[in-house]
Scaffold this motif. Structure first.
Motif, short mmCIF file in Angstrom:
data_model
loop_
_atom_site.label_atom_id
_atom_site.label_comp_id
_atom_site.label_asym_id
_atom_site.label_seq_id
_atom_site.Cartn_x
_atom_site.Cartn_y
_atom_site.Cartn_z
N GLU A 1 -16.37 -0.04 -1.26
CA GLU A 1 -14.94 0.24 -1.73
C GLU A 1 -14.12 0.81 -0.54
O GLU A 1 -14.85 2.07 0.04
N SER A 2 -13.07 0.62 -0.16
CA SER A 2 -12.28 0.96 0.78
C SER A 2 -10.87 1.34 0.60
O SER A 2 -10.38 1.06 -0.70
N GLN A 3 -10.36 2.33 1.20
CA GLN A 3 -9.11 2.77 0.70
C GLN A 3 -8.31 3.27 2.02
O GLN A 3 -8.93 3.88 2.99
N ALA A 4 -7.02 2.84 2.40
CA ALA A 4 -6.24 2.85 3.70
C ALA A 4 -4.86 3.38 3.33
O ALA A 4 -4.18 3.01 2.28
N THR A 5 -4.49 4.36 4.29
CA THR A 5 -2.99 4.85 4.00
C THR A 5 -2.29 4.21 5.47
O THR A 5 -2.58 4.80 6.35
N VAL B 1 -0.25 3.10 0.23
CA VAL B 1 -1.91 3.35 0.09
C VAL B 1 -2.35 1.99 -0.29
O VAL B 1 -1.86 1.67 -1.53
N THR B 2 -3.43 1.59 0.12
CA THR B 2 -4.28 0.38 -0.26
C THR B 2 -5.66 0.77 -0.39
O THR B 2 -6.26 1.23 0.27
N ARG B 3 -6.18 0.39 -1.91
CA ARG B 3 -7.42 0.59 -2.19
C ARG B 3 -8.08 -0.98 -2.65
O ARG B 3 -7.48 -1.41 -3.68
N ALA B 4 -9.15 -1.17 -1.87
CA ALA B 4 -9.72 -2.42 -2.30
C ALA B 4 -10.76 -2.45 -3.29
O ALA B 4 -11.74 -1.28 -2.98
N VAL B 5 -10.73 -2.97 -4.13
CA VAL B 5 -11.70 -2.74 -5.33
C VAL B 5 -13.06 -3.49 -5.17
O VAL B 5 -12.83 -4.92 -4.68
#
Length: 565
Positions: A280-284, A380-384
């Motif tokens: 699980e990844s999250q980018a701003t 904000v991008t969150r990869a499920v």
């Protein structure tokens, strides 16, 4: 010789053995031996039938007190249902009578000592303390939860333990409740992951403030069934493996639904390896628009000077001319540069009697501090997790002997498989389809369990075995004894032969079938001297002895006594 045999037997055993031998040697006992043997065979057959014909037993109630056992046993005996107690004290009945017995006892409200759930609150006396009331409520809740869990097919018995701390006015002393569940599964049954999660959520939803992470489920073997919900460790790895397995099972099910109508059930084998991205990844991201900038704040000053129309500074005595409104003037930007090719505007002509306009002020220096507000964008991008990074599919088709599959057919099946699994060459997916002959053992395993593994086979085998044993007892034991008894009765009722051991008649001939013919031998015949030769006399004596054994024995005794005197 009999005395020598008697002396070889030890003293303490000589008398009992002689008595037993004498008892068995009596004519009445000898005549009764066939009947005793027949009774023994019948008893052995009945014992074998009772041991084999008894069906499998099932526990009806466990851990009952003596009063409930007596009441339940009496009720079952009155209804004609056989019951027994096993080594652990549990009440068991035949598996075929299990549901009938439960319905019968439920109609009679038995057993009485069985926990009643929330009904125990109705029996609470007046004036009990708050602690006792809380314990009764907790016990009732545990009993009701255990009954709810026992409704699951695979669960035979269940017990629930709740740990609910007392409410405290201090926030720091607040403790979370917890629960533990122990289940006893049916023989040969197991709980699935979905059923375990259902038990955990059922208990957690029944107690205020209880979370699923605080519920522990254990089976009768001591194996931990519930898994912790925390991240990391073995539980996180198990969740990843379970998720990957579910993805692979989904693709495998799709392939089964597609290939079964095409090649038939059991004619193919599909294996799928899915490389699933479980990270699980999250980018701003922040961006600015430099083109459409807007001045948000400006601060500064500038200096400048310029002459009037006649080249002198304004001045004079205020009067009528100085109090008149000035003529219309044209605004000119300081240090404005003329546009190339543009016609300069004509200078304004002052009106008659008006004061000429002042010349534009020349800016000499300026100093400003400006702040620009540019557009700002935050993304904000969150990869499920759960995306498939790579997919490998292997299909093995069954090839009939002498009927190989063509390349065109295999290519068509390959295209169908690629369409079913969502083949993507950009991520490196691989699909392989081949056709080979299947092994006979694997074909039988895929066809399903054999007929002798069915549930009805043990019951039929048990009944047939008991019937065969009964037939063997009748044929090998009862039938020969019956024939022997009937033959003896017929021989006793028929005419006895005149002469024994030679079948002698008056003419010295044997009758038909080797049986003697003629009248029986009497005492007068022995005394009359009808027999001429020695063999005839011996035949008469033997016939008389056979026809009159008692009189012959008395005659022999008298002869022995006479010789002794």
């Amino acid at each position: 010789m009999s005395n020598a045999l008697t002396e070889t037997v030890p003293g303490p055993l000589a008398n009992p053995l002689r008595q037993v031998g004498g008892l068995l040697g009596q004519p009445a006992v000898r005549r009764a031996m066939p009947f005793l043997f027949l009774i023994g065979l019948i008893a052995a057959g009945w014992l074998a039938w009772s041991m084999i014909a008894v069906g499998p037993q099932r526990i009806l109630f466990a851990n009952l007190n003596d009063a409930d056992k007596s009441a339940v046993t009496a009720a079952l005996d009155g209804a004609g249902i056989q019951s027994s107690l096993d080594s652990s004290g549990s009440l068991t009945v035949n598996e075929d009578d299990f549901h009938k017995a439960r319905m019968l006892l439920a109609s009679q409200d038995l057993p009485k000592a069985q926990p009643g759930g929330y009904q125990i609150l109705d029996q609470m006396p007046m004036g009990v303390s708050r602690a006792v009331e809380g314990e009764r409520l907790r016990q009732a809740r545990e009993t009701e939860l255990a009954r709810s869990i026992q409704e699951i097919d695979a669960v035979a018995e269940a017990r629930v333990h709740l740990a609910t701390p007392e409410a405290s006015a201090f926030v720091r002393d607040h403790a979370q409740p917890s629960a533990s569940v122990i289940v006893k599964l049916q023989p040969g049954r197991a709980l699935g992951d979905a059923q375990i999660r259902a038990i955990v959520n059922l208990v957690a939803s029944s107690v205020p403030g209880l979370t699923p992470e605080s519920v522990t489920v254990v089976d009768q073997g001591g194996a931990l069934l519930s898994k912790s919900g925390g991240a990391g460790g073995a539980s996180a790895g198990d969740e990843r493996i379970d998720f990957q397995r579910r993805v692979e099972d989904k693709y495998r099910q799709q392939l089964g639904q597609m290939l079964t109508p095409l090649v038939g059930a059991g004619n193919f084998s599909a294996e799928i390896q899915a490389d699933v991205d479980l990270n699980e990844s999250q980018a701003t991201r922040e961006s600015y628009d430099k083109d459409n900038s807007v001045v948000r704040a400006e601060q500064g000053n500038w200096q400048g000077s310029g002459p009037n129309q006649n080249g002198s500074a304004p001045g004079g005595i205020p009067g009528a001319l100085s109090n008149t409104p000035p003529p219309a003037s044209t605004l000119t930007a300081p240090n404005a540069q003329p546009t190339p090719g543009a016609t300069p505007a004509p200078a304004a002509t002052p009106a008659a009697g008006a004061t000429p306009a002042a010349a534009p002020i020349q800016k000499q220096s300026d100093q400003f501090a400006r702040t620009y507000d540019m557009g700002k964008e935050i993304s904000v991008t969150r990869a499920v997790p759960g995306g498939v990074k790579r997919l490998s599919v292997a299909i093995l088709l069954r090839e009939e002997p002498g009927k190989p599959r063509g390349k065109v057919e295999i290519d068509q099946i390959t295209q169908l498989v690629r369409a079913a699994v969502g083949f993507d060459p950009n991520r490196g997916d691989n699909v392989t389809v081949i056709s080979r002959k299947f092994n006979a053992a694997s074909t039988e395993a895929a066809a399903g369990p054999a007929w002798y593994d069915a549930g009805w086979v043990p019951l039929v085998t048990r009944n047939v075995t008991a019937l065969v044993i009964a037939l063997l007892v009748l044929i090998m034991g009862v039938r020969p004894l019956t024939k022997a008894l009937l033959k003896r009765r017929d021989d006793a009722s028929a005419t006895r032969p005149a002469l024994a051991m030679g079948a002698y008649n008056q003419q010295g001939q044997q009758g038909p079938g080797g049986q003697p013919s003629g009248p029986p031998v009497s005492v007068d015949m022995l005394q009359s001297g009808q027999a001429k030769s020695y063999d005839e006399r011996v035949g008469l004596v033997r016939g008389f002895t056979r026809d009159n054994p008692a009189r012959a024995a008395l005659a022999v005794r008298d002869m022995i006594k006479a010789d002794g005197q």
